[in-house]
Scaffold this active site. Sequence first.
Site, mmCIF file in Angstrom:
data_model
loop_
_atom_site.group_PDB
_atom_site.id
_atom_site.type_symbol
_atom_site.label_atom_id
_atom_site.label_comp_id
_atom_site.label_asym_id
_atom_site.label_seq_id
_atom_site.Cartn_x
_atom_site.Cartn_y
_atom_site.Cartn_z
ATOM 1 N N GLU B 81 79.325 30.729 74.834
ATOM 2 C CA GLU B 81 78.088 30.050 75.175
ATOM 3 C C GLU B 81 78.127 28.571 74.758
ATOM 4 O OE1 GLU B 81 75.385 31.098 76.839
ATOM 5 O OE2 GLU B 81 74.391 29.177 76.506
ATOM 6 N N TYR B 84 81.507 23.201 70.564
ATOM 7 C CA TYR B 84 81.073 21.862 70.165
ATOM 8 C C TYR B 84 81.909 21.336 69.022
ATOM 9 C CZ TYR B 84 78.118 18.074 68.431
ATOM 10 O OH TYR B 84 77.653 16.846 68.019
ATOM 11 N N VAL B 85 82.359 20.089 69.181
ATOM 12 C CA VAL B 85 83.015 19.369 68.085
ATOM 13 C C VAL B 85 82.278 18.044 67.956
ATOM 14 C CG1 VAL B 85 85.177 18.320 67.293
ATOM 15 C CG2 VAL B 85 85.233 20.460 68.588
ATOM 16 N N GLY B 91 89.420 14.965 70.047
ATOM 17 C CA GLY B 91 90.758 14.478 70.364
ATOM 18 C C GLY B 91 91.803 14.849 69.333
ATOM 19 N N GLY B 93 92.528 18.332 68.656
ATOM 20 C CA GLY B 93 92.945 19.720 68.852
ATOM 21 C C GLY B 93 91.985 20.746 68.302
ATOM 22 N N ILE B 94 90.796 20.306 67.839
ATOM 23 C CA ILE B 94 89.864 21.251 67.207
ATOM 24 C C ILE B 94 89.198 22.132 68.251
ATOM 25 C CG2 ILE B 94 87.740 21.416 65.846
ATOM 26 C CD1 ILE B 94 88.722 18.926 64.322
ATOM 27 N N LYS B 120 83.432 15.154 83.348
ATOM 28 C CA LYS B 120 84.862 15.014 83.621
ATOM 29 C C LYS B 120 85.758 15.297 82.407
ATOM 30 C CE LYS B 120 88.014 12.487 86.604
ATOM 31 N NZ LYS B 120 89.099 13.218 85.969
ATOM 32 N N TYR B 126 89.526 21.707 80.191
ATOM 33 C CA TYR B 126 89.638 23.132 80.525
ATOM 34 C C TYR B 126 90.716 23.385 81.565
ATOM 35 C CZ TYR B 126 85.275 23.705 77.944
ATOM 36 O OH TYR B 126 84.316 23.706 76.970
#
Lengths: 140, 156
Positions: B81, B84-85, B91, B93-94, B120, B126
């Site tokens: 659902e 979020y970082v 940027g 890799g989290i 975008k 993804y």
Amino acid sequence: MNYKIRAATKEDCKDISRMITELAVHDKMSDQVKLSYEELEYDGFCQNPFFECLVAEVSEEHKSKEGNGIGSGLLSKVAEVGKKKKCVRLQLSVLNWNTPARDFYAAKGAQDLTVNEGWHSVRFDGQNLDNLANEAPKDV
Amino acid sequence: MDFSIRAANMEDCKDIARMIMLQVHNKPCCDYLSDMENILVNTSHFSRFHIFDCLLSGHTKIGYALYFYSYSWLGRGIYMEDLYVMPEFRGKGIGKALMSKLGLAAGCSNLKFTVLDWNKPSVDFYVSQGCSDITANFGFHCMRCEGEALEHLAQP
């Protein structure tokens, strides 16, 4: 027509499996169905079930192919189940070429988030999912 | 950058609520941070959803993935659902690490989520991970019923 909607039982899984196949054929996706009725039985009725299910049934003499509001009845029952648990949203997906279904849901007040807001449904499965999982950080 | 990922616990709800509120500042679903925290704490009692937190070394929470189990004719699935970082930690890799953790979920044959077609950076991310846009490829549209329409639907 008299019909009854109730929570599914383990014994219903053979029929649910049959109807899943019928729906998949209608959606032109029968090659995607990976589920056996035995898996349905386990996943739906184990200690921590993966899903809940309602079934609609009619008595033998009432079997027919006409529209009788049963789809509406099932959808309303799902909404009622959600309301009891204080759910604020009911979400589903529909194929864009399935005009009768789109009209049905629109008539019930559902918003098309793909058209209105640009939401796209995205999926990882098969090899792509395995690749993703293999890159997970190891537990410390 | 040193980070670790673990399952969230009840004490994390404060931080998760903070991160949710960072995202919804344009369309707040509730006015107060404390309300969001209460919603998370109360709903988590039902075990209907799960969260993975990302912690920096030093244990500050800087990202999360909120998911629940779904089901379809593909079998068991995961529905993600929220991913979020916090902007200052992107940027690195989290996001990928959080999503990969979900991909491991036992016995699940698919991971599903939604993305806005105009977003975008997210779409590119993804796609680079190998996912399939089933709206574009198969024509699936996401539908939602809420508010008065849902109330009306729930009438016996």
